[in-house]
Design an enzyme around this catalytic site. Structure first.
Site, PDB file in Angstrom:
ATOM      1  N   HIS A  29      -3.139  10.298   2.339  1.00 40.72           N
ATOM      2  CA  HIS A  29      -3.795   9.245   3.110  1.00 40.72           C
ATOM      3  C   HIS A  29      -4.779   9.859   4.130  1.00 40.72           C
ATOM      4  CE1 HIS A  29      -3.932   5.206   5.093  1.00 40.72           C
ATOM      5  NE2 HIS A  29      -4.228   5.961   6.144  1.00 40.72           N
ATOM      6  N   GLU A  30      -4.261  10.780   4.924  1.00 40.30           N
ATOM      7  CA  GLU A  30      -5.108  11.373   5.968  1.00 40.30           C
ATOM      8  C   GLU A  30      -6.231  12.214   5.363  1.00 40.30           C
ATOM      9  OE1 GLU A  30      -4.846  10.039   8.697  1.00 40.30           O
ATOM     10  OE2 GLU A  30      -2.815   9.214   8.529  1.00 40.30           O
TER      11      GLU A  30
ATOM     12  N   HIS B  59      -9.152  10.061   4.781  1.00 39.47           N
ATOM     13  CA  HIS B  59      -9.949   9.939   6.014  1.00 39.47           C
ATOM     14  C   HIS B  59     -10.738  11.237   6.255  1.00 39.47           C
ATOM     15  CE1 HIS B  59      -8.432   6.101   7.421  1.00 39.47           C
ATOM     16  NE2 HIS B  59      -7.179   6.501   7.446  1.00 39.47           N
TER      17      HIS B  59
ATOM     18  N   GLU C 228     -10.649   3.040   6.230  1.00 41.33           N
ATOM     19  CA  GLU C 228      -9.328   2.846   5.615  1.00 41.33           C
ATOM     20  C   GLU C 228      -9.443   2.763   4.090  1.00 41.33           C
ATOM     21  OE1 GLU C 228      -6.811   3.383   7.357  1.00 41.33           O
ATOM     22  OE2 GLU C 228      -5.102   2.554   6.280  1.00 41.33           O
TER      23      GLU C 228
HETATM   24 ZN    ZN Z   1      -5.472   5.188   7.719  1.00 39.42          ZN
END
Ligand code: ZN
Length: 500
Positions: free
Chosen positions: A268-269, A272, A298
């Site tokens: 997830h990170e 980003h 996101e």
């Molecule tokens: Zn996030």
């Protein structure tokens, strides 16, 4: 005004923005340090440092000469597609927002939020809403005041939303969610049925932290995260922060009985992080070198975490490497792992929710915070309303406020208009993935082979490199042909969870 005067104004503006970006990078480093390595005793001094830097940057940006420089650039009028034109437009937007708030109000808001966060942590620990209630009332009142200063056309909530998702309107979100929610519910029932055969702790075993770190890093590197320009550390709440060109920091947390917690945290990170590493260095410090919006940001984390990382294609390729790091996984087939990590079951906590129920948690928060801001719901009635709506939505009776309206930190930070960007991120991710697959029919074969360069290249071109050149919905239209809508995400969920 002649051209050389305009050029001088633009250059001064640019130089001021670069100075502010230098200090903001240092501030981000101090924040990162606070979450990772800082000794607790340093907290009061750190708070003083952060307050000083935030005041300094606010003064530098809201100084009257900055307004004069922006005005000079506007009067001159740059070519519509130029970097100068996009930067001037976004500087105007930020300048108007920043200068509309008197500094006393900004200070009062920050002071109130600091106390509220502390009270919330205590209230959540004891599961006593009344302890947090007066703080939430004060934060709501300050948010309303700020919204009135910023101004809005339809409703107050829009002014708050605009700070996180340029141009978004509560009325549009209501329409979007009114369509999305029943369709989501229609997927939920059968998806839960199909998950019944998978036990909750199916993958539970010993996963040494060193092995988790090695696997996480190997996968993050394979999808394109540049470790020469970034790193992973440990923090209680996983996050990713860009400190400046060549320095993107992510964090995760480890559970020795469940490798998926740190692993999906990192994927997830890293999503980003890839966005951050894809911004153009030459535009650093200007809007063109900054991320478009929270809903777009996101989308990048969800795309890599869910569309790539929770797929059959992913586990077919990575199963041998995962077994190399975690020999205990050898007893499971890739299909069994995929079923376990995609188990659908209603639960109380948003951050632990599966992909089908997740957005129901968000829609609940959006509806409640909209009512709070518009004055249609009293803070004192929030827990009861939460529990009632939660049961209607997910069929579970909330046992206490800690697992109900006190679970998230956002409201304690005074952050209203934040939650809906999570759902926008999920919808955007599916829409972008659908279009990327249409544009490159070989993409699915590549993903099955663990090759991610073309997908990343497509995202770089359509999403990362433009920075804030376009407003979020314009970016979505240019990348996918349409503004954000729920159909691609629903089709993805039906395919994935119902085999339809
Ligand atoms: Zn996030």
């Amino acid at each position: 005004m002649n051209d050389s005067t305009t050029l001088a104004a633009y250059e001064k503006l640019h130089a001021r923005a670069k100075e502010i970006a230098l200090v903001e990078g240092a501030t981000a480093l101090l924040n990162w340090d606070e979450e990772t390595f800082m000794p607790r005793g340093a907290l009061p001094f750190r708070a003083e440092q952060l307050a000083f830097f935030s005041g300094w940057t606010h003064r530098q940006f809201t100084a009257p000469e900055v307004g004069d420089w922006i005005k000079a650039c506007e009067d001159h009028g740059f070519a519509p597609d130029s970097a100068e034109s996009a930067n001037t437009r976004e500087w105007r937007r930020s300048y108007d927002r920043a200068t509309k708030l008197p500094s006393e109000l900004v200070e009062e808001f920050n002071r109130t939020a600091t106390l509220a966060r502390d009270a919330w942590a205590e209230a959540r620990k004891r599961s006593e809403f009344v302890h947090f209630q007066p703080h939430l009332e004060k934060l709501l009142q300050l948010n309303r005041q700020m919204a009135d200063k910023w101004g809005y056309v339809e409703c107050r909530y829009d002014a708050l939303l605009d700070g996180r998702e340029r141009g978004a309107l509560a009325s549009e979100l209501k329409t979007l969610f009114a369509e999305f929610r029943p369709a989501l519910v229609s997927v939920l029932g059968p998806a839960v049925e199909r998950s019944r055969s998978v036990s909750e702790n199916f993958l539970e075993a010993d996963y040494p932290i060193a092995a988790q770190q090695a696997f996480n890093r190997e996968v993050a590197e394979a999808i394109g995260f540049d470790f020469n320009a970034g790193r992973i550390d440990t923090a209680t709440h996983p996050f990713c922060t860009g400190l400046g060109p060549g320095d993107t920091r992510m964090t995760t947390r480890y559970n020795e009985r469940d490798f998926t917690e740190s692993f999906y945290g990192v994927l997830h990170e890293a999503g980003h992080g890839l966005y951050d590493q894809g911004l153009k260095v030459e535009h650093h410090g200007t809007p063109l070198g900054s991320a478009c919006s929270m809903g777009i940001h996101e989308s990048q984390s969800r795309l890599w975490e869910n569309h790539v990382g929770r797929s059959v294609a992913f586990w077919e390729h990575w199963h041998p490497r995962a077994c190399h790091h975690f020999p205990t996984l050898k007893k499971f087939s890739p299909e069994q792992i995929v079923r376990a990590i995609n188990r659908v079951a209603p639960s109380f906590i948003r951050v632990e929710a599966d992909q089908v129920t997740y957005d129901l948690h968000i829609i609940l928060r959006f509806e409640l915070e909209l009512k709070l801001i518009e004055g249609d719901l009293k803070v004192a009635d929030l827990p009861a309303m939460w529990n009632e709506e939660f049961e209607k939505m997910l069929g579970l009776k909330v046992p206490d406020d800690a697992r109900g309206c006190l679970q998230d930190t956002h409201w304690s930070l005074g952050a209203f208009g934040y939650f809906p960007t999570y759902t926008l991120g999920n919808l955007n991710a599916s829409q972008l993935m659908q279009r990327a697959t249409q544009d490159s029919p070989q993409l699915e074969t590549e993903l099955r082979a663990g090759r991610y360069a073309n997908l990343l290249g497509w995202l770089r071109e359509k999403v990362h490199v433009p920075g804030q050149r376009h407003a979020p919905q314009e970016l979505m239209r240019r990348a996918t042909g349409q503004a954000t809508h729920s159909e691609p995400h629903l089709a993805y969920l039906r395919r994935k969870f119902l085999g339809a």
